[in-house]
Write an enzyme that holds these catalytic residues in place. Structure first.
Site, PDB file in Angstrom:
ATOM      1  CD  GLU A  73      -3.053  -1.309   1.977  1.00 21.27           C
ATOM      2  OE1 GLU A  73      -2.779  -1.163   3.177  1.00 21.27           O
ATOM      3  OE2 GLU A  73      -4.197  -1.545   1.563  1.00 21.27           O
ATOM      4  CD  GLU A  81      -3.356  -7.446   2.978  1.00 18.03           C
ATOM      5  OE1 GLU A  81      -4.400  -6.965   3.472  1.00 18.03           O
ATOM      6  OE2 GLU A  81      -2.284  -6.825   2.912  1.00 18.03           O
TER       7      GLU A  81
HETATM    8  C1  GAL Z   1      -4.990  -4.199   3.995  1.00 19.78           C
HETATM    9  C2  GAL Z   1      -3.591  -3.916   4.466  1.00 19.78           C
HETATM   10  C3  GAL Z   1      -3.263  -4.634   5.748  1.00 19.78           C
HETATM   11  C4  GAL Z   1      -4.389  -4.468   6.725  1.00 19.78           C
HETATM   12  C5  GAL Z   1      -5.644  -5.005   6.131  1.00 19.78           C
HETATM   13  C6  GAL Z   1      -6.832  -4.838   7.032  1.00 19.78           C
HETATM   14  O1  GAL Z   1      -5.423  -3.166   3.176  1.00 19.78           O
HETATM   15  O2  GAL Z   1      -2.651  -4.257   3.504  1.00 19.78           O
HETATM   16  O3  GAL Z   1      -2.086  -4.123   6.261  1.00 19.78           O
HETATM   17  O4  GAL Z   1      -4.557  -3.129   7.011  1.00 19.78           O
HETATM   18  O5  GAL Z   1      -5.953  -4.294   4.965  1.00 19.78           O
HETATM   19  O6  GAL Z   1      -6.702  -5.452   8.241  1.00 19.78           O
END
Ligand code: GAL
Length: 958
Positions: free
Chosen positions: A415, A485
């Site tokens: 990010e 993620e």
């Molecule tokens: C993503 C980010 C993580 C964390 C997650 C939400 O956007 O890369 O670091 O913030 O969301 O828990």
């Protein structure tokens, strides 16, 4: 010439000055080293220029300096407090400036060299810092060595000529905020301090400097090629392979390859004139071919997690045993990959990944997420003044970790938007190491990357990507896809894992994903149990968004991890009722099934009647076989029956003992027959009461007050659940946030209007309407009670009225029992399960206690339901469901659960509240990602469900 009080470096774009060039990190060699971990002197000041600098220049400190443990964070050792923000910078955005209030920790350590330290005239010495947040300045014996930024990266200083035999004074000034903070805006606690090891290394004359182990594998020839490039020439030996060659030369020999499933390492040694460095060599080749990520010639499927470093007392200062615990837990839960979100981990973690076998995406310590607040204006990754700092970070990661076979992918960071600085990092990494692939999620165009990576994409979108229907730039369309993620594991959840896994297993392009995230970052707290954002009085914070892991902070697996283990199991075990066979599929990428022993058991109502071993062919990866089950045992009693087939480790492994269950499946063998209940008893009016079989009712309200001698409180329809983090949803989510909608609608404050109490020939019927104030929506609800004298049957019929536009949280009944402790049931278990988190729930006969049924989410919320319960016993009642139901029992009300912010807000009352749900709304992962899929919504539509109650002896009295 700077003076110790010159703090300009803190706010400078530069990564620092004075440190040695980065190089490979290895655990130990035959050169001497001295750990400087331990108790240091400490003084906290409010500003970067601190109070005075004589501690550094003269090694002087007042008697009132505190003591602090290194490695550690001062805010977790009683000095100041932690701050949690997701992406908001906790200071004004004005790069590279930081606030005047800049907590600054002066650290001091006086040390002697050990008696066996080589003569100071021989060779040199290096002082190594493995991690300091966020900016440090270092002095040894009054000499200013330099300063550095890059919190989770190593920095070394040459100190040989400065050392004394005794009384060395090492002084380190650590600033919480620096220009580097703009590059370290990861979603986690801000935790300043010297949080990784500090080591003094002797560097003998002729010691190794930097070296690069190139160990590739040719899967066609089954050979490995080894070449070790070294700054200092020497020899490389691998006794097991008969290798003895000069650095820079290469050799090709037959080898067993390294993979996460078969982590074959060869012990070797690099010897230079002055040092012998142990090597652990894993031969493997990573490539992008046919649009796929391949290792050793095969497509791999990542069953991954995102791992932040976390310990509830130590923060990010992890000891080896905690790191090993993480790796063992991952292996035991079928996880095969880790993204080191969002920085290179402690180097020992990668040694463990090499040893036990985990694919690693090693991510650079870079996130500039807070700039999104201003449309990425002034983003450091698109500003050349920052590029040296970015390149410094990239090279410190790559040089440190390049000799780990487990690292298969480098990640530029997280990010951080897009920009020339990122491209410069990518180009540098590619130039330095062409043997690995490159990841970065933030660039949708994939300008610099080898894979298309996304976070939290919906199932539907992921499927289209799998089908190649996603559009986007040409380059991206040819790339493999990973979900870096997904499945946000905040609170109860994540839901929908199995649905993602089905997609990953259906489309080659989808190479798996990494659940967000491994562990809740709760901080152990004397009053709150575990603290989260806001608990330290932070001005800006993001609450419990920091608690979104598959593990609780104490590393107990949450139900999400148990579910994930089942969903990603590397052996498929499936079957249809009545087939007499079970289909076994080897879902490994490399391993055959020879490490596993298969067994079956035939269970009637959850009791194993007979069991035995199942002979399964040694299937190669990707192969399936239909394996015949034995004939059902002749001695089996009547009743619902299942085959349970398990695949367990046939022998002890490094990560789990023999008999550890890797995969399992159940095949229905004989269906359930719900015992019939003939409505023979009549309702009998009495003094203010009506009795019907074992049931006693209030004659005026029709409310059940007792079943036999078991008092029952407030039995009625219930639609409310204490909303989960996923129900409440994230503000940026497009999906409707049902938790908020439900609350606005008033589903937490339903009123029950009594319309009629009717006694008939053989039934007591209570007609009601259940609805919230101020709305037209309601549920016309009829309770119909019948009995055969022993059992009492309740049939609930509900019909929605009005303009229902949302699903219901739950639909079922709730009642209070004055005493209940032991709980037994036949149905899904042993753990919590909901419609879209139920893969790991096995049909069986289970028992627990009311307290153990609770899942202790850090922010209390709906939890602990057991699914598909055919019957349950608690508090002296036997409850048979028709159809099966979800069972929940707790020592507080849903309202108390809903109001609690921490576990410690929940105190047991004198009533056990029992919910028997016909259904509940799914879970999803909308706390960051998509909500539950439509098929898991609990639609408001006409429903009918029954329970038969009877009394049983309370186990506590027997
Ligand atoms: C993503 C980010 C993580 C964390 C997650 C939400 O956007 O890369 O670091 O913030 O969301 O828990």
């Amino acid at each position: 010439m700077s003076t110790p009080t010159d703090t300009a470096y803190v706010e400078h774009f530069s990564p620092g000055s004075g440190a040695l060039p980065p190089r490979a990190r290895y655990p130990h060699s035959d050169a001497k080293s001295l750990s400087l971990n331990g108790t240091w002197r400490f003084r906290l000041s409010g500003t970067a220029d601190a109070e005075d600098d004589s501690f550094a220049t003269q090694g002087r400190y007042d008697g009132d300096w505190a003591q602090i443990h290194v490695p550690g964070h001062w805010v977790l050792q009683g000095h100041g407090s932690p701050i949690y923000t997701n992406h908001l910078f906790p200071f004004p955005i004005d790069p590279p400036r930081v606030p005047t209030e800049n907590p600054t920790g002066d650290h001091l350590r006086v040390f002697d060299l050990p008696a066996d330290w080589p003569d100071l005239a021989e060779g040199g010495a290096v002082l190594r810092f493995d991690g300091v947040e966020s900016c440090a300045r270092v002095w040894l014996n009054g000499t200013d060595l330099g300063e550095f930024k890059g919190s989770r990266l190593p920095h070394e200083f040459a100190v040989g000529p400065l050392l004394r035999t005794t009384g060395n004074v090492l002084a380190v000034r650590v600033h919480q905020w620096s220009a580097g903070s703009y590059l370290e805006d990861q979603d986690q606690w801000w935790l300043p301090g010297i949080f990784r090891d500090v080591t003094l290394l002797h560097r003998p004359a002729g010691a190794a400097l930097d070296f690069f182990v190139h160990a590739s594998y040719d899967h066609l020839a089954s050979t490995g090629t080894l070449r070790v490039d070294s700054d200092v020439a020497g020899r490389v030996t691998v006794a097991e392979l008969g290798i003895d060659l000069a650095t820079g030369e290469s050799v090709t020999v037959p080898v067993d390859p390294w993979s996460a499933e078969t982590p074959r390492l060869y012990e070797g040694e690099l010897s230079t004139a002055g040092e012998r460095v142990p090597l652990r060599i894993g031969f493997r080749s990573v490539e992008l071919s046919d649009g796929l990520i391949k290792v050793n010639g095969r497509r791999v499927l990542f069953r991954g997690v995102n791992r932040h470093e976390w310990h509830p007392q130590q923060g990010r200062a992890l000891d080896l045993e905690t790191m090993r615990a993480d790796v063992l837990l991952m292996k035991r839960h079928n996880i095969n990959a880790v993204r080191t979100s969002h920085y290179p981990p402690h180097p020992a973690f990668l040694d463990l990944c090499d040893e036990y076998g985990l694919w690693v995406i090693d991510e650079c310590d870079l996130e500039t997420h807070g700039f999104t607040e201003q449309g990425w204006r002034d983003n450091p990754v698109d500003d050349d003044r920052w590029t040296p700092a970015l390149l410094d970070r990239a090279s410190r990661m790559v040089e440190r970790d390049k000799n780990h076979p487990s690292v298969v992918i480098w990640s530029l960071g997280n990010e951080a938007g897009t920009g020339r600085g990122l491209t410069a990092m990518a180009e540098w990494i590619k130039g330095r190491d062409s043997s690995r692939l490159l990841h970065y999620e933030g660039d949708l165009g994939c300008r610099d990357t080898d894979m298309y990576s996304r976070m939290y994409a919906s199932h539907a979108e992921v499927e289209r990507i799998g089908q190649g229907l996603d559009g986007g730039p040409r380059k991206r369309r040819d790339l493999p896809f990973v979900l870096c993620e997904y499945a946000h594991a905040m609170g109860n959840g994540p839901g929908g894992l199995a649905d993602y896994q089905r997609l990953f297993e259906s489309y080659d392009r989808l190479q798996g994903g990494f659940v967000w995230e491994w562990i809740d970052h709760g901080i152990a707290h004397p009053e709150l149990g575990y603290a989260y954002g806001g608990d330290f009085g932070e001005e800006l914070h993001d609450g419990n968004f920091v608690c979104d892991g598959l593990l609780f902070p104490d590393r107990r697996p949450s139900p999400g991890l148990v579910e994930y283990k089942k969903v990603i199991e590397p052996v498929g075990i499936t079957g249809e009722a009545g087939d007499g066979t079970v289909r076994i599929t080897n879902k490994h990428d490399f391993a055959d099934l020879s490490a596993l022993a298969f067994s079956w058991s035939y269970e009637v109502e959850g009791d194993a009647v007979e069991s035995g071993t199942l002979t399964v062919p040694v299937l190669a990866p990707g192969e399936s076989a239909d394996v015949k089950l034995p004939a059902p045992p002749a001695t089996a009693p009547a009743g619902e029956a299942h085959w349970t087939v398990r695949a367990a480790l046939a022998a002890d492994t490094a990560w789990a003992a023999k008999d550890h269950v890797v995969a399992w499946g159940q095949v229905p063998a004989a269906p359930r027959r719900v015992p019939p209940l003939a409505p023979t008893a009549r309702p009998v009016p009495g003094d203010g009461v009506i009795t019907l079989g074992p049931g006693t009712f209030d004659a005026r309200t029709g409310a059940l007050t007792a079943i036999g001698d078991v008092p029952v409180r407030a039995l009625r329809l219930d639609v409310w659940r204490a909303t989960t983090d996923n129900d409440d949803g994230a503000s940026w989510q497009a999906d409707e946030r049902f938790g908020l909608v439900w609350r606005t609608l008033g589903l937490q404050r339903m009123r029950h209007r009594l319309d009629a109490v009717e006694t008939g020939e053989n039934a007591l019927t209570v007609r009601t309407r259940v609805a919230p104030a101020a709305r037209d929506v309601g549920l016309s609800t009829v309770y119909r009670w019948t009995s055969n004298g022993d059992g009492l049957r309740l049939t609930v019929s509900t019909v929605p009225e009005g303009d229902w536009r949302v699903p219901l949280p739950r639909l079922g009944i709730r009642f209070g029992l004055c005493a209940a402790d032991e709980v037994r049931w036949f149905g899904g278990g042993p753990g919590e399960a909901y419609a879209d988190t139920r893969t790991a729930s096995a049909v069986g006969r289970w028992h627990s206690t009311v307290d153990e049924l609770q899942t202790p989410y850090l922010r209390p919320q709906e939890n602990g339901a057991r699914i598909d319960v055919r019957w349950a016993e608690l508090g002296g009642l036997h409850i048979e469901g028709d159809p099966a139901f979800l069972l929940t029992a707790r020592r507080w009300t849903t309202e108390q659960l809903d109001a609690a912010t921490h576990r410690t807000d929940l105190t047991p009352g004198d009533t056990v509240w029992v919910n028997l749900d016909h259904s509940q709304h799914g879970i999803g992962s909308q706390s960051c990602g998509p909500g539950p899929l439509p098929q898991y919504h609990l639609r408001a539509e006409p429903a009918e469900f029954s329970f038969v109650f009877s009394t049983v002896p309370d186990p506590r009295t027997h």
